[in-house]
Write an enzyme that holds these catalytic residues in place. Structure first.
Site, PDB file in Angstrom:
ATOM      1  N   GLN A 103       0.848  -1.198   0.000  1.00  0.00           N
ATOM      2  CA  GLN A 103       0.000   0.000   0.000  1.00  0.00           C
ATOM      3  C   GLN A 103       0.881   1.244   0.000  1.00  0.00           C
ATOM      4  O   GLN A 103       1.756   1.401   0.855  1.00  0.00           O
ATOM      5  CB  GLN A 103      -0.946   0.043   1.201  1.00  0.00           C
ATOM      6  N   HIS A 170      -3.228   4.328  -1.826  1.00  0.00           N
ATOM      7  CA  HIS A 170      -4.114   4.712  -0.709  1.00  0.00           C
ATOM      8  C   HIS A 170      -4.794   6.041  -1.048  1.00  0.00           C
ATOM      9  O   HIS A 170      -4.254   7.115  -0.821  1.00  0.00           O
ATOM     10  CB  HIS A 170      -3.275   4.851   0.569  1.00  0.00           C
ATOM     11  N   HIS A 173      -9.744   7.718   3.229  1.00  0.00           N
ATOM     12  CA  HIS A 173      -9.661   8.094   4.646  1.00  0.00           C
ATOM     13  C   HIS A 173      -9.142   9.503   4.938  1.00  0.00           C
ATOM     14  O   HIS A 173      -8.658   9.758   6.036  1.00  0.00           O
ATOM     15  CB  HIS A 173      -8.797   7.071   5.427  1.00  0.00           C
ATOM     16  N   TYR A 175      -6.505  11.171   3.564  1.00  0.00           N
ATOM     17  CA  TYR A 175      -5.080  11.460   3.354  1.00  0.00           C
ATOM     18  C   TYR A 175      -4.913  12.182   2.007  1.00  0.00           C
ATOM     19  O   TYR A 175      -5.902  12.534   1.362  1.00  0.00           O
ATOM     20  CB  TYR A 175      -4.256  10.165   3.455  1.00  0.00           C
ATOM     21  N   ARG A 223      -7.536   2.103  -3.500  1.00  0.00           N
ATOM     22  CA  ARG A 223      -8.414   2.100  -2.320  1.00  0.00           C
ATOM     23  C   ARG A 223      -9.035   3.477  -2.145  1.00  0.00           C
ATOM     24  O   ARG A 223      -8.355   4.496  -2.189  1.00  0.00           O
ATOM     25  CB  ARG A 223      -7.626   1.730  -1.062  1.00  0.00           C
ATOM     26  N   GLY A 334      -9.622  -7.020   8.603  1.00  0.00           N
ATOM     27  CA  GLY A 334      -8.609  -6.259   9.309  1.00  0.00           C
ATOM     28  C   GLY A 334      -8.405  -6.733  10.740  1.00  0.00           C
ATOM     29  O   GLY A 334      -7.595  -7.650  11.010  1.00  0.00           O
ATOM     30  N   ARG A 335      -9.163  -6.147  11.664  1.00  0.00           N
ATOM     31  CA  ARG A 335      -8.927  -6.408  13.083  1.00  0.00           C
ATOM     32  C   ARG A 335      -8.950  -7.895  13.460  1.00  0.00           C
ATOM     33  O   ARG A 335      -8.109  -8.325  14.270  1.00  0.00           O
ATOM     34  CB  ARG A 335      -9.916  -5.574  13.906  1.00  0.00           C
TER      35      ARG A 335
HETATM   36  C1  FMN Z   1      -4.857  -0.444  13.606  1.00  0.00           C
HETATM   37  C2  FMN Z   1      -5.411  -0.097  12.259  1.00  0.00           C
HETATM   38  C3  FMN Z   1      -4.573   0.494  11.317  1.00  0.00           C
HETATM   39  C4  FMN Z   1      -5.072   0.817  10.034  1.00  0.00           C
HETATM   40  N1  FMN Z   1      -4.217   1.342   9.100  1.00  0.00           N
HETATM   41  C5  FMN Z   1      -4.647   1.511   7.812  1.00  0.00           C
HETATM   42  C6  FMN Z   1      -3.717   1.843   6.772  1.00  0.00           C
HETATM   43  O1  FMN Z   1      -2.507   1.967   6.974  1.00  0.00           O
HETATM   44  N2  FMN Z   1      -4.222   2.006   5.528  1.00  0.00           N
HETATM   45  C7  FMN Z   1      -5.557   1.864   5.238  1.00  0.00           C
HETATM   46  O2  FMN Z   1      -5.963   2.033   4.092  1.00  0.00           O
HETATM   47  N3  FMN Z   1      -6.433   1.495   6.216  1.00  0.00           N
HETATM   48  C8  FMN Z   1      -6.022   1.294   7.461  1.00  0.00           C
HETATM   49  N4  FMN Z   1      -6.892   0.832   8.419  1.00  0.00           N
HETATM   50  C9  FMN Z   1      -8.276   0.463   8.046  1.00  0.00           C
HETATM   51  C10 FMN Z   1      -8.353  -1.047   7.729  1.00  0.00           C
HETATM   52  O3  FMN Z   1      -7.657  -1.351   6.535  1.00  0.00           O
HETATM   53  C11 FMN Z   1      -9.806  -1.546   7.574  1.00  0.00           C
HETATM   54  O4  FMN Z   1     -10.402  -0.875   6.502  1.00  0.00           O
HETATM   55  C12 FMN Z   1     -10.629  -1.348   8.833  1.00  0.00           C
HETATM   56  O5  FMN Z   1      -9.948  -1.825   9.979  1.00  0.00           O
HETATM   57  C13 FMN Z   1     -11.972  -2.059   8.724  1.00  0.00           C
HETATM   58  O6  FMN Z   1     -11.780  -3.450   8.591  1.00  0.00           O
HETATM   59  P1  FMN Z   1     -12.081  -4.452   9.856  1.00  0.00           P
HETATM   60  O7  FMN Z   1     -13.478  -4.110  10.324  1.00  0.00           O
HETATM   61  O8  FMN Z   1     -11.995  -5.817   9.266  1.00  0.00           O
HETATM   62  O9  FMN Z   1     -11.053  -4.156  10.888  1.00  0.00           O
HETATM   63  C14 FMN Z   1      -6.425   0.543   9.717  1.00  0.00           C
HETATM   64  C15 FMN Z   1      -7.250  -0.051  10.679  1.00  0.00           C
HETATM   65  C16 FMN Z   1      -6.755  -0.388  11.930  1.00  0.00           C
HETATM   66  C17 FMN Z   1      -7.659  -1.077  12.919  1.00  0.00           C
END
Ligand code: FMN
Length: 367
Positions: A103, A170, A173, A175, A223, A334-335
């Site tokens: 990314q 990216h 969000h 950025y 994204r 993600g989480r």
């Molecule tokens: C700790 C953390 C760090 C994240 N960092 C990024 C990132 O670097 N780039 C990005 O596009 N999204 C980032 N996200 C968003 C995740 O990619 C994802 O869209 C979001 O957690 C929802 O998915 P989930 O419900 O399965 O966790 C981050 C989310 C979390 C929880």
């Protein structure tokens, strides 16, 4: 065999071949000292590759521009040491049987004051902004725009060179790229500001420059999100018609796949249809899409294992149904993958009692 077979069907898009439909969502960690991913980073991603996921999208990695990072210990995708570190990550992930996409990230106005390694570099953005902490944001000149496009291009070329299977830009969000998309943060009066089409131009130029350099076979994932860190409820586009206007220049520039970032994948994007953001994006562009947002979770985080196990089944049945209907192609998690490095294998084998709930405190000792 799992009742979720649909999640474990192979996927192919040009040169990208995945063993299943599950993707690890990009998640920032602050575990790369001096912005160089070390052995621990390789072990972290390798563990998740061996845990059965089809493709890993790395945490945001900063392109080679002085103001690209918001904070320290985030990894760069430039410089020989960082690239060597990423090469080791790529090898480890491939060894674990997964594909890996890098990314590529520039934070724009979201830069904190005095961040190493370029503490003097001001944040940059489509429009100048006065920040309360006195870290004024510099309005990008045409030259700045060219420099950042070049930084993205270079990072993509380097990522391809060291063996990544794809790159993800990216554009979500709130950025830098998203700051161009959003009318509230883009007040420019040149060809990069004004209409939705003009606001998409910066992103489209990044994509086409990358495409020109990496060739037609190397996958470019883009994204994007309606929501911003600055406003979780805002919408960039209010209708499918505007969505089509927004996406077309990105398609024309050479995006292969869209990753549509939402909080809850089951929420309809527009009135009158159950399609989510990835569903609409696929319908309007004909391109494959990745959905994301609380897959394997519920409306809120689970207090304990029994709550999690109760919800996961219902959640995944809905996901499988939508995949079967071809609403989207891949599902990013993600989480749950932070909490369970082997999330994909656990689901495949139906071992739900092995699943652990995600807690924010896990980020303090992320292994
Ligand atoms: C700790 C953390 C760090 C994240 N960092 C990024 C990132 O670097 N780039 C990005 O596009 N999204 C980032 N996200 C968003 C995740 O990619 C994802 O869209 C979001 O957690 C929802 O998915 P989930 O419900 O399965 O966790 C981050 C989310 C979390 C929880």
């Amino acid at each position: 065999m799992t009742q979720y077979q649909e999640l474990f069907r192979a996927f192919k898009m040009g040169s990208l071949e995945l063993r299943n439909r599950l993707v690890m969502a990009p998640m920032t960690r602050h575990y790369s000292p001096n912005n160089i991913p070390d052995d621990q980073v390789a072990a972290y991603y390798g563990r998740r590759a061996r845990g059965g996921i089809g493709m890993i999208i790395t945490e945001g990695t900063c392109v080679g521009h002085r103001a690209a990072n918001a904070s320290e210990n985030v990894p760069f995708m430039y410089g020989s040491n960082a690239l060597a570190g990423w090469k080791a990550v790529v090898d480890e992930v491939h060894h674990g049987g997964a594909a890996i996409a890098a990314q590529l990230w520039h934070v724009g106005a979201v830069r904190s004051k005095g961040v190493a390694p370029y503490p003097q570099a001001p944040g940059i953005a489509p429009s100048g902004i006065e920040m309360p902490e006195g870290n004024d944001i510099h309005e990008m000149t045409t030259r700045d725009i060219e420099d950042v496009i070049e930084a993205f291009r270079r990072a993509a070329v380097d990522a391809k060179e060291i063996g990544f299977d794809a790159i993800e830009i990216h554009g979500a969000h709130g950025y830098l790229i998203d700051q161009f998309f959003w009318s509230q943060s883009n007040r420019r009066e040149d060809r990069y500001g004004g209409s939705l089409l003009n606001r998409a131009r910066f992103a489209a130029e990044i994509v086409s420059e990358i495409r020109r350099s990496v060739g037609i076979d190397f996958p470019i994932i883009f994204r994007w999100s309606q929501w911003k860190e600055q406003d979780l409820t805002t919408k960039l586009v209010e209708s499918p018609t505007d969505l089509a206007v927004f996406l077309q220049p990105l398609v024309d520039a050479g995006v292969d796949m869209f990753h549509c970032s939402t909080h809850r994948y089951w929420e309809p994007e527009f009135d009158g249809s159950s399609l989510n953001l990835a569903g609409w994006t696929k319908k309007l562009t004909g391109k494959p899409t990745i959905t994301v947002g609380s897959i394997g979770l519920g409306d809120k985080l689970h207090e304990d294992e029994s709550e999690l196990q109760r919800d996961v089944d219902r959640n995944l049945k809905n996901l499988v149904h939508r995949l079967k209907c071809d609403e989207f192609d891949l599902a990013a998690v993600g989480r749950p993958v932070i909490a369970n490095p082997s999330w994909a294998n656990i689901v495949k084998e139906g071992r739900y009692t092995d699943l652990l709930p995600y807690r924010k405190s896990l980020l303090n000792s992320l292994y």
